[in-house]
Scaffold this active site. Structure first.
Site, short mmCIF file in Angstrom:
data_model
loop_
_atom_site.label_atom_id
_atom_site.label_comp_id
_atom_site.label_asym_id
_atom_site.label_seq_id
_atom_site.Cartn_x
_atom_site.Cartn_y
_atom_site.Cartn_z
N SER A 195 0.83 -1.22 0.00
CA SER A 195 0.00 0.00 0.00
C SER A 195 0.86 1.26 0.00
O SER A 195 2.08 1.22 0.23
CB SER A 195 -0.89 0.01 1.24
OG SER A 195 -0.08 0.29 2.38
N CYS A 196 0.20 2.39 -0.21
CA CYS A 196 0.89 3.68 -0.18
C CYS A 196 1.58 3.91 1.16
O CYS A 196 2.72 4.38 1.21
CB CYS A 196 -0.09 4.80 -0.47
SG CYS A 196 -1.60 4.72 0.52
N GLY A 227 1.86 -1.02 9.81
CA GLY A 227 3.25 -1.30 10.17
C GLY A 227 3.63 -2.74 9.89
O GLY A 227 4.59 -3.01 9.15
N HIS A 274 -1.39 11.36 3.56
CA HIS A 274 -1.25 10.76 4.90
C HIS A 274 -0.03 11.40 5.55
O HIS A 274 0.91 11.82 4.87
CB HIS A 274 -0.93 9.27 4.82
CG HIS A 274 -1.90 8.42 4.05
ND1 HIS A 274 -3.22 8.28 4.39
CD2 HIS A 274 -1.70 7.61 2.98
CE1 HIS A 274 -3.79 7.42 3.55
NE2 HIS A 274 -2.90 7.01 2.68
N1 LIG Z 1 -6.24 5.33 -4.18
C1 LIG Z 1 -5.22 5.21 -3.36
O1 LIG Z 1 -4.89 6.14 -2.66
C2 LIG Z 1 -4.43 3.93 -3.36
C3 LIG Z 1 -3.09 3.96 -2.96
C4 LIG Z 1 -2.33 2.79 -3.00
C5 LIG Z 1 -2.93 1.60 -3.37
N2 LIG Z 1 -4.24 1.59 -3.71
C6 LIG Z 1 -4.83 0.31 -4.11
O2 LIG Z 1 -4.92 0.28 -5.52
C7 LIG Z 1 -6.06 -0.50 -5.91
C8 LIG Z 1 -6.95 0.36 -6.80
O3 LIG Z 1 -7.41 1.44 -6.04
P1 LIG Z 1 -7.96 2.77 -6.72
O4 LIG Z 1 -7.93 3.82 -5.67
O5 LIG Z 1 -7.27 3.03 -8.00
O6 LIG Z 1 -9.47 2.37 -7.00
P2 LIG Z 1 -10.51 3.11 -7.96
O7 LIG Z 1 -10.11 4.53 -8.18
O8 LIG Z 1 -11.84 2.84 -7.38
O9 LIG Z 1 -10.36 2.37 -9.35
C9 LIG Z 1 -10.68 1.02 -9.46
C10 LIG Z 1 -10.81 0.66 -10.94
O10 LIG Z 1 -11.09 -0.73 -11.06
C11 LIG Z 1 -12.23 -0.92 -11.90
N3 LIG Z 1 -12.94 -2.13 -11.44
C12 LIG Z 1 -14.07 -2.24 -10.70
N4 LIG Z 1 -14.34 -3.53 -10.47
C13 LIG Z 1 -13.36 -4.26 -11.08
C14 LIG Z 1 -13.08 -5.64 -11.23
N5 LIG Z 1 -13.87 -6.57 -10.68
N6 LIG Z 1 -11.99 -6.03 -11.92
C15 LIG Z 1 -11.18 -5.10 -12.48
N7 LIG Z 1 -11.39 -3.76 -12.38
C16 LIG Z 1 -12.49 -3.36 -11.71
C17 LIG Z 1 -13.02 0.35 -11.82
O11 LIG Z 1 -13.73 0.47 -13.03
P3 LIG Z 1 -14.73 1.68 -13.34
O12 LIG Z 1 -13.84 2.89 -13.48
O13 LIG Z 1 -15.35 1.30 -14.63
O14 LIG Z 1 -15.66 1.77 -12.18
C18 LIG Z 1 -11.92 1.40 -11.67
O15 LIG Z 1 -11.43 1.80 -12.93
C19 LIG Z 1 -6.69 -0.99 -4.61
O16 LIG Z 1 -6.12 -2.24 -4.27
C20 LIG Z 1 -6.24 0.07 -3.60
O17 LIG Z 1 -6.26 -0.40 -2.28
C21 LIG Z 1 -5.00 2.73 -3.75
#
Ligand SMILES: NC(=O)c1ccc[n+]([C@@H]2O[C@H](COP(=O)([O-])OP(=O)(O)OC[C@H]3O[C@@H](n4cnc5c(N)ncnc54)[C@H](OP(=O)(O)O)[C@@H]3O)[C@@H](O)[C@H]2O)c1
Length: 349
Positions: free
Chosen positions: A142-143, A200, A225
């Site tokens: 994660s971030c 952590g 954060h």
């Molecule tokens: N955002 C953060 O700050 C952050 C930081 C580090 C890690 N992460 C991790 O990165 C991952 C993605 O997070 P995100 O923030 O980018 O989420 P997000 O903005 O909600 O984007 C998720 C994407 O996945 C698509 N999706 C929905 N259901 C799906 C499925 N079953 N299979 C494949 N794709 C699907 C969505 O499509 P639609 O656009 O068509 O709805 C959307 O494009 C997660 O594991 C999260 O915990 C996030």
């Protein structure tokens, strides 16, 4: 050889990973997925990333063309044309997706919303690039965990022969991403009552020898954060505050600045600085450390760092691709290459 990269999920992380991959001369984006037509499809079209549907369902694929988007098929079609898939779907749908990637014989990289148990391997560039060489599947942590890895791994390496470091950290978490209207709190501070929080200990999936615990609270902000970190160093460490600052000054993807001198005293100014740097979306890939908040007293080190949650993991995904493809064994070489290419892509070199 150019690695053909597919991106499953084109949201906050996926769209950024796509740009970072497109910037690399040894990689190409062969497609990105969306669940259905929405404004995010316009971005894929504008960037020239071939659009695919998250699902193979013909009616869902047809919905794209009915809304005026060219859709090149379902996930199976994308998998048939890539060497590796970066899963940027929302957390916890990974197990279902992993089965599809395995069936297609395609390597995969997941994000921090999935548990380490899904992949059995996790990744940060500085902690365990070498251990990830050639594996079929990993998870970029994660971030928050990426941020911890950046500043703690060099300290641990310095102290390794003396018995290593012990860490306690408090994660002050943003409530939601700026583009997310579904989460909160908007007027409260929400402690994570699972103690210790997972953040952590998650570091131990990439750097198992660091003894670390964490507490977390979510606060009503969307931009970054902040971590308040206490590190117990083994006696005989030979460090002082200046030496720790010098260590981080020479650490990749750590940005250390004096808050009083620069008037960067809160995450608001850190993000303004990031927008001045000029990366797309005002991203800050580096972990920001306030120099005047670093203090080593006897064997205890205190510091604060800020994490741009939407972007610190982006260059790590690029390095992870090189690890899994076995195309670069040295993490520092990969980091330099990744960062230089992203800078050039953004017109900053
Ligand atoms: N955002 C953060 O700050 C952050 C930081 C580090 C890690 N992460 C991790 O990165 C991952 C993605 O997070 P995100 O923030 O980018 O989420 P997000 O903005 O909600 O984007 C998720 C994407 O996945 C698509 N999706 C929905 N259901 C799906 C499925 N079953 N299979 C494949 N794709 C699907 C969505 O499509 P639609 O656009 O068509 O709805 C959307 O494009 C997660 O594991 C999260 O915990 C996030």
């Amino acid at each position: 050889m150019v690695t053909r990269v597919g991106i499953n999920g084109f949201g906050t992380i996926g769209k950024r990973v796509a740009d970072a991959v497109a910037a690399q001369s040894d990689m190409e984006v062969v497609g990105v997925t969306k669940t259905g037509p929405s404004f995010g499809c316009d971005l894929a079209v504008r960037k020239g990333y071939p659009l695919y549907c998250t699902f193979d369902d013909l009616s869902k694929i047809a919905a794209f063309s009915e809304s005026g988007y060219q859709c090149n098929g379902g996930l199976s079609d994308l998998l048939s044309s890539c060497d590796i898939i970066i899963d940027c779907s929302p957390g916890k749908v990974g197990a279902e997706n992993l089965a599809k990637y395995k069936a297609a014989g395609v390597k995969s990289i997941f994000q921090g919303g999935e548990k380490h148990a899904l992949t059995g391997m996790s990744y940060t560039s500085s902690a365990n690039h070498f251990e990830n060489l050639g594996v079929d599947c990993t998870r970029v942590v994660s971030c928050n965990t990426t941020g911890l890895s950046r500043t703690l791994v060099p300290l641990q390496e310095h102290c390794l022969e003396l018995g290593g470091i012990e860490v306690n950290c408090v994660m002050i978490r943003r409530a939601a991403d700026p583009g997310d209207s579904s989460k909160g709190p908007i007027n409260a501070i929400k402690p994570v009552l699972k103690v210790p929080s997972h953040h952590g200990p998650d570091l131990m999936t990439v750097s198992p020898e660091i003894a670390i615990t964490s507490l977390a609270v979510a606060v009503p902000t969307t931009i970054m954060h902040v971590h308040a970190i206490t590190v117990n160093l083994p006696s005989g460490h030979g460090l002082d505050t200046e030496k720790v600052i010098a260590m981080w000054n020479s650490t990749a993807r750590v940005l250390i600045m004096n808050g009083a001198d620069t008037r960067i005293t809160t995450t608001a100014e850190v993000m303004e600085l990031a927008r001045d740097i000029g990366r797309t979306w005002g991203d800050l890939h580096e972990i920001f450390v306030w120099e005047d908040g670093v203090s080593l007293q006897s064997d205890t080190l205190y510091y604060f760092q800020a994490i741009h949650q939407e972007s610190d993991v982006i260059p790590e995904n690029v390095d992870a691709i090189r690890a899994l493809m076995g195309s670069e064994a040295d993490w520092r070489t990969s980091v330099d290459r990744t960062d230089a290419a992203i800078a050039e892509f953004n017109g900053l070199s």
